[in-house]
Design a protein around this motif. Structure first.
Motif, PDB file in Angstrom:
ATOM      1  N   HIS A   1      -2.505  -7.973   0.443  1.00 32.62           N
ATOM      2  CA  HIS A   1      -3.254  -8.974   1.210  1.00 32.62           C
ATOM      3  C   HIS A   1      -4.496  -9.450   0.455  1.00 32.62           C
ATOM      4  O   HIS A   1      -4.789 -10.650   0.420  1.00 32.62           O
ATOM      5  CB  HIS A   1      -3.661  -8.397   2.566  1.00 32.62           C
ATOM      6  CG  HIS A   1      -2.504  -7.968   3.414  1.00 32.62           C
ATOM      7  ND1 HIS A   1      -1.322  -8.671   3.468  1.00 32.62           N
ATOM      8  CD2 HIS A   1      -2.336  -6.894   4.253  1.00 32.62           C
ATOM      9  CE1 HIS A   1      -0.478  -8.063   4.284  1.00 32.62           C
ATOM     10  NE2 HIS A   1      -1.077  -6.998   4.768  1.00 32.62           N
ATOM     11  N   ARG A   2      -5.229  -8.528  -0.144  1.00 32.85           N
ATOM     12  CA  ARG A   2      -6.477  -8.899  -0.807  1.00 32.85           C
ATOM     13  C   ARG A   2      -6.229  -9.652  -2.111  1.00 32.85           C
ATOM     14  O   ARG A   2      -6.937 -10.619  -2.412  1.00 32.85           O
ATOM     15  CB  ARG A   2      -7.325  -7.654  -1.054  1.00 32.85           C
ATOM     16  CG  ARG A   2      -7.850  -7.026   0.238  1.00 32.85           C
ATOM     17  CD  ARG A   2      -8.602  -5.738  -0.030  1.00 32.85           C
ATOM     18  NE  ARG A   2      -8.991  -5.089   1.209  1.00 32.85           N
ATOM     19  CZ  ARG A   2     -10.126  -5.326   1.858  1.00 32.85           C
ATOM     20  NH1 ARG A   2     -10.992  -6.206   1.367  1.00 32.85           N
ATOM     21  NH2 ARG A   2     -10.402  -4.702   2.987  1.00 32.85           N
ATOM     22  N   VAL A   3      -5.251  -9.217  -2.892  1.00 31.14           N
ATOM     23  CA  VAL A   3      -4.944  -9.927  -4.137  1.00 31.14           C
ATOM     24  C   VAL A   3      -4.396 -11.319  -3.824  1.00 31.14           C
ATOM     25  O   VAL A   3      -4.720 -12.299  -4.511  1.00 31.14           O
ATOM     26  CB  VAL A   3      -3.963  -9.112  -5.003  1.00 31.14           C
ATOM     27  CG1 VAL A   3      -3.517  -9.920  -6.221  1.00 31.14           C
ATOM     28  CG2 VAL A   3      -4.604  -7.799  -5.442  1.00 31.14           C
ATOM     29  N   ALA A   4      -3.570 -11.420  -2.767  1.00 30.21           N
ATOM     30  CA  ALA A   4      -3.057 -12.737  -2.379  1.00 30.21           C
ATOM     31  C   ALA A   4      -4.196 -13.672  -1.980  1.00 30.21           C
ATOM     32  O   ALA A   4      -4.201 -14.860  -2.352  1.00 30.21           O
ATOM     33  CB  ALA A   4      -2.061 -12.588  -1.227  1.00 30.21           C
ATOM     34  N   ALA A   5      -5.167 -13.153  -1.238  1.00 32.48           N
ATOM     35  CA  ALA A   5      -6.315 -13.983  -0.838  1.00 32.48           C
ATOM     36  C   ALA A   5      -7.119 -14.419  -2.064  1.00 32.48           C
ATOM     37  O   ALA A   5      -7.569 -15.576  -2.147  1.00 32.48           O
ATOM     38  CB  ALA A   5      -7.197 -13.205   0.133  1.00 32.48           C
TER      39      ALA A   5
ATOM     40  N   VAL B   1       1.492  -1.384  -8.729  1.00 34.73           N
ATOM     41  CA  VAL B   1       0.813  -2.478  -9.425  1.00 34.73           C
ATOM     42  C   VAL B   1       1.788  -3.608  -9.745  1.00 34.73           C
ATOM     43  O   VAL B   1       1.477  -4.800  -9.538  1.00 34.73           O
ATOM     44  CB  VAL B   1       0.147  -1.950 -10.718  1.00 34.73           C
ATOM     45  CG1 VAL B   1      -0.426  -3.102 -11.526  1.00 34.73           C
ATOM     46  CG2 VAL B   1      -0.948  -0.949 -10.372  1.00 34.73           C
ATOM     47  N   PHE B   2       2.978  -3.274 -10.242  1.00 40.15           N
ATOM     48  CA  PHE B   2       3.979  -4.294 -10.551  1.00 40.15           C
ATOM     49  C   PHE B   2       4.339  -5.107  -9.308  1.00 40.15           C
ATOM     50  O   PHE B   2       4.470  -6.333  -9.367  1.00 40.15           O
ATOM     51  CB  PHE B   2       5.248  -3.634 -11.101  1.00 40.15           C
ATOM     52  CG  PHE B   2       5.270  -3.457 -12.599  1.00 40.15           C
ATOM     53  CD1 PHE B   2       6.023  -4.294 -13.402  1.00 40.15           C
ATOM     54  CD2 PHE B   2       4.553  -2.439 -13.207  1.00 40.15           C
ATOM     55  CE1 PHE B   2       6.066  -4.134 -14.777  1.00 40.15           C
ATOM     56  CE2 PHE B   2       4.581  -2.267 -14.585  1.00 40.15           C
ATOM     57  CZ  PHE B   2       5.332  -3.117 -15.372  1.00 40.15           C
ATOM     58  N   THR B   3       4.513  -4.412  -8.179  1.00 45.04           N
ATOM     59  CA  THR B   3       4.951  -5.091  -6.958  1.00 45.04           C
ATOM     60  C   THR B   3       3.847  -5.951  -6.362  1.00 45.04           C
ATOM     61  O   THR B   3       4.096  -7.085  -5.918  1.00 45.04           O
ATOM     62  CB  THR B   3       5.430  -4.055  -5.925  1.00 45.04           C
ATOM     63  OG1 THR B   3       6.405  -3.195  -6.532  1.00 45.04           O
ATOM     64  CG2 THR B   3       6.053  -4.739  -4.725  1.00 45.04           C
ATOM     65  N   VAL B   4       2.635  -5.443  -6.348  1.00 43.16           N
ATOM     66  CA  VAL B   4       1.510  -6.230  -5.825  1.00 43.16           C
ATOM     67  C   VAL B   4       1.347  -7.509  -6.636  1.00 43.16           C
ATOM     68  O   VAL B   4       1.089  -8.590  -6.081  1.00 43.16           O
ATOM     69  CB  VAL B   4       0.219  -5.391  -5.841  1.00 43.16           C
ATOM     70  CG1 VAL B   4      -1.008  -6.275  -5.593  1.00 43.16           C
ATOM     71  CG2 VAL B   4       0.284  -4.293  -4.794  1.00 43.16           C
ATOM     72  N   ALA B   5       1.520  -7.425  -7.953  1.00 40.41           N
ATOM     73  CA  ALA B   5       1.321  -8.594  -8.819  1.00 40.41           C
ATOM     74  C   ALA B   5       2.242  -9.741  -8.442  1.00 40.41           C
ATOM     75  O   ALA B   5       1.826 -10.907  -8.434  1.00 40.41           O
ATOM     76  CB  ALA B   5       1.541  -8.198 -10.284  1.00 40.41           C
TER      77      ALA B   5
ATOM     78  N   HIS C   1      -5.023   0.495  10.893  1.00 40.99           N
ATOM     79  CA  HIS C   1      -4.531  -0.713  11.559  1.00 40.99           C
ATOM     80  C   HIS C   1      -4.335  -1.821  10.528  1.00 40.99           C
ATOM     81  O   HIS C   1      -5.025  -2.845  10.535  1.00 40.99           O
ATOM     82  CB  HIS C   1      -5.492  -1.132  12.667  1.00 40.99           C
ATOM     83  CG  HIS C   1      -5.515  -0.166  13.807  1.00 40.99           C
ATOM     84  ND1 HIS C   1      -6.549   0.721  14.012  1.00 40.99           N
ATOM     85  CD2 HIS C   1      -4.601   0.092  14.778  1.00 40.99           C
ATOM     86  CE1 HIS C   1      -6.284   1.462  15.076  1.00 40.99           C
ATOM     87  NE2 HIS C   1      -5.113   1.102  15.552  1.00 40.99           N
ATOM     88  N   SER C   2      -3.419  -1.569   9.641  1.00 35.03           N
ATOM     89  CA  SER C   2      -3.041  -2.523   8.612  1.00 35.03           C
ATOM     90  C   SER C   2      -1.541  -2.399   8.428  1.00 35.03           C
ATOM     91  O   SER C   2      -0.884  -1.580   9.077  1.00 35.03           O
ATOM     92  CB  SER C   2      -3.784  -2.240   7.303  1.00 35.03           C
ATOM     93  OG  SER C   2      -3.480  -3.218   6.323  1.00 35.03           O
ATOM     94  N   GLY C   3      -0.968  -3.209   7.591  1.00 35.80           N
ATOM     95  CA  GLY C   3       0.458  -3.125   7.368  1.00 35.80           C
ATOM     96  C   GLY C   3       0.972  -4.345   6.628  1.00 35.80           C
ATOM     97  O   GLY C   3       0.239  -5.294   6.351  1.00 35.80           O
ATOM     98  N   ILE C   4       2.257  -4.316   6.313  1.00 34.67           N
ATOM     99  CA  ILE C   4       2.852  -5.407   5.549  1.00 34.67           C
ATOM    100  C   ILE C   4       3.224  -6.584   6.452  1.00 34.67           C
ATOM    101  O   ILE C   4       3.473  -7.681   5.962  1.00 34.67           O
ATOM    102  CB  ILE C   4       4.085  -4.923   4.767  1.00 34.67           C
ATOM    103  CG1 ILE C   4       5.096  -4.246   5.688  1.00 34.67           C
ATOM    104  CG2 ILE C   4       3.663  -3.975   3.658  1.00 34.67           C
ATOM    105  CD1 ILE C   4       6.358  -3.761   4.982  1.00 34.67           C
ATOM    106  N   TYR C   5       3.279  -6.366   7.782  1.00 34.96           N
ATOM    107  CA  TYR C   5       3.603  -7.432   8.724  1.00 34.96           C
ATOM    108  C   TYR C   5       2.367  -7.706   9.589  1.00 34.96           C
ATOM    109  O   TYR C   5       2.128  -7.040  10.599  1.00 34.96           O
ATOM    110  CB  TYR C   5       4.779  -7.041   9.618  1.00 34.96           C
ATOM    111  CG  TYR C   5       5.988  -6.552   8.869  1.00 34.96           C
ATOM    112  CD1 TYR C   5       6.570  -7.318   7.856  1.00 34.96           C
ATOM    113  CD2 TYR C   5       6.560  -5.317   9.165  1.00 34.96           C
ATOM    114  CE1 TYR C   5       7.678  -6.868   7.168  1.00 34.96           C
ATOM    115  CE2 TYR C   5       7.686  -4.861   8.488  1.00 34.96           C
ATOM    116  CZ  TYR C   5       8.232  -5.638   7.487  1.00 34.96           C
ATOM    117  OH  TYR C   5       9.325  -5.184   6.802  1.00 34.96           O
ATOM    118  N   LEU C   6       1.577  -8.690   9.202  1.00 34.48           N
ATOM    119  CA  LEU C   6       0.313  -8.938   9.887  1.00 34.48           C
ATOM    120  C   LEU C   6       0.495  -9.582  11.253  1.00 34.48           C
ATOM    121  O   LEU C   6      -0.454  -9.642  12.044  1.00 34.48           O
ATOM    122  CB  LEU C   6      -0.582  -9.835   9.019  1.00 34.48           C
ATOM    123  CG  LEU C   6      -1.100  -9.199   7.724  1.00 34.48           C
ATOM    124  CD1 LEU C   6      -2.002 -10.166   6.983  1.00 34.48           C
ATOM    125  CD2 LEU C   6      -1.849  -7.898   8.019  1.00 34.48           C
TER     126      LEU C   6
END
Length: 454
Positions: free
Chosen positions: A248-252, A317-321, A405-410
């Motif tokens: 979420h943070r890298v995407a932002a 790291v690979f997946t977040v990128a 309270h976080s997750g991959i499905y916001l």
């Protein structure tokens, strides 16, 4: 008599709807998995394809820019439509996400396949609902939940976990039991249809089945080992939180750095090529179920005797990128890799069976990231057998509790907060909870006993 005819009509109606849904979703997932296998084989046969990843990313970005702007929400769009049925899920989401995911895997992006299956299931379910002119919002919700369950079940070969996932993924801490029978039927039939097309899922072997007691019998739980699994469960939950927040943070940050959406995947492609050069390995490309070379880091090898201390971190790291940059696919299979790799690494520190901690991590990191501990516990049973269910459950529950309270499905809504002090989060989406949204406070009563004017 009239009531009996009405009930029979409803049963026939839903049997037809779910049979059509299951057949379409199961067949689509079979085609998707067949294409993925061929894409992975082609990439391994032609390693130079990796250098085309930035161009492939831009192609996917342009495809969505021209034809798929209303589908950009992905899984979150489907969850939003279940909570508040409105415009529906466009049918073109299915071919778009399938093409985008296959291209991503062909050129080496570290993405999964669950997101694609769920989105295909949701878009096909929405199309069937429109074709059959379903007007009742509750019926639309049930059909969309069944589509989610069918896609998840068919792509992983886990019908029970798929059914519970379709019920559990909507709200944190609460299950939608009202759709239990339809989602179970859809999940089972879609898995059967996918298998009928000749698709076989990867078998996982977990040899640990407990310790023998003094009487020579095996009991379902060893208290010392269970304590070690609890410690590992905390680490799995923190890994879930790290993964979700990183995406979420890298995407932002990338949205601010590169405002043009279709250009952002090129950044992810360049980062992937750089990461391959830095770590000196291609083990973290694609799904990561099997290693391209003997002894490499992979999900299957994490269940063996070799230890891979940092493989889980590299995969993260690979997946977040690539996910933060906008590549299509999913998060779940990379989460399987991260969890199994972390379990493999922790086994040496905790002096616990390698294959057991790899198996627990496999499902627990996903449980924490998706906030679906029951579905993931059942997935552990369907993939590895029921002998270690206590350890699967403990790992998944601990990871769920520790992932915040976080997750991959916001778009998930908080039904029951994970902490008593966070009751004010009830009813919010995870997106609102992460943003620090505060619900409006009720007006204080005046001295006359009436509420003050706004």
């Amino acid at each position: 008599m009239r009531d009996g005819c009405r009930v029979a009509g409803m049963v026939l109606k839903w049997a037809g709807l779910l049979a059509a849904l299951s057949g379409c979703v199961g067949s689509a997932c079979a085609m998707f998995l067949w294409l993925l296998d061929h894409a992975a084989a082609t990439r391994l046969a032609h390693p130079w394809l990796l250098y085309g990843l930035p161009v492939a990313g831009v192609t996917i970005g342009l495809l969505y820019h021209w034809f798929g702007r209303t589908t950009e929400g992905g899984n979150n769009l489907i969850v939003d439509q279940i909570h508040e049925p409105g415009g529906g899920v466009p049918l073109r989401m299915a071919p778009l996400v399938m093409a985008g995911t296959v291209v991503s895997h062909l050129f080496g992006a570290s993405v999964g396949r669950e997101g694609t299956a769920v989105q295909m299931g949701g878009s096909i379910a929405s199309a069937i609902g429109r074709l059959c002119r379903l007007r009742d919002p509750d019926e639309v919700r049930v059909l969309l939940m069944s589509g989610i369950a069918a896609g998840f079940s068919a792509v992983f070969g886990t019908p029970v976990a798929g059914a519970v996932f379709g019920l559990e993924v909507l709200r944190v801490g609460r299950i939608e039991y009202g759709a239990l029978l339809p989602v179970m039927f859809a999940a089972t039939m879609a898995d059967w249809v996918c298998h009928a097309w000749g698709i076989e899922h990867v078998p996982y072997t977990l040899r640990f089945h407990g310790y023998a007691g003094l009487d020579g019998r095996f009991f379902h739980a060893d208290m010392l080992l269970l304590a070690k699994v609890m410690v590992a469960g905390v680490a799995f939950g923190l890994a879930s939180l790290l993964f979700a927040e990183s995406v979420h943070r890298v995407a932002a940050w990338l949205r601010r750095f590169c405002p043009t959406p279709w250009l952002r995947p090129a950044i992810g492609g360049v980062l992937t090529i750089a990461l391959v050069w830095i770590c000196g390995s291609r083990d973290y490309l694609g799904l990561g179920i099997a290693a391209p070379e003997d002894g490499g880091a992979s999900i299957l090898n994490f269940f063996g005797p070799a230890h891979y201390p940092l493989a889980w971190a590299w995969k993260l790291v690979f997946t977040v990128a690539v996910l933060a940059a906008g590549f299509k696919g999913g998060e779940v299979t990379p989460l399987f890799f991260i969890g199994a790799g972390l379990g493999n690494a922790l086994s040496a520190w905790l002096h616990a069976p390698v294959d057991l901690l790899a198996g627990v991590g496999f499902v627990a990191v996903f449980a924490g990231a998706a906030n679906t501990p029951l579905a993931c516990t059942l997935m552990g049973v369907e993939l590895f057998g029921a002998a270690d269910i206590v350890y699967f459950a403990m790992g998944c529950f601990m990871a769920y509790a520790c992932s915040g309270h976080s997750g991959i499905y916001l778009a998930q809504r908080i039904g029951v907060p994970k902490r008593r002090a966070a009751k004010y989060l009830t009813g919010m989406t995870l997106r609102q909870a992460r943003a620090g949204y505060q619900p409006p406070t009720p007006a204080a009563p005046s001295q006359t006993g009436r509420k003050t004017s706004p």
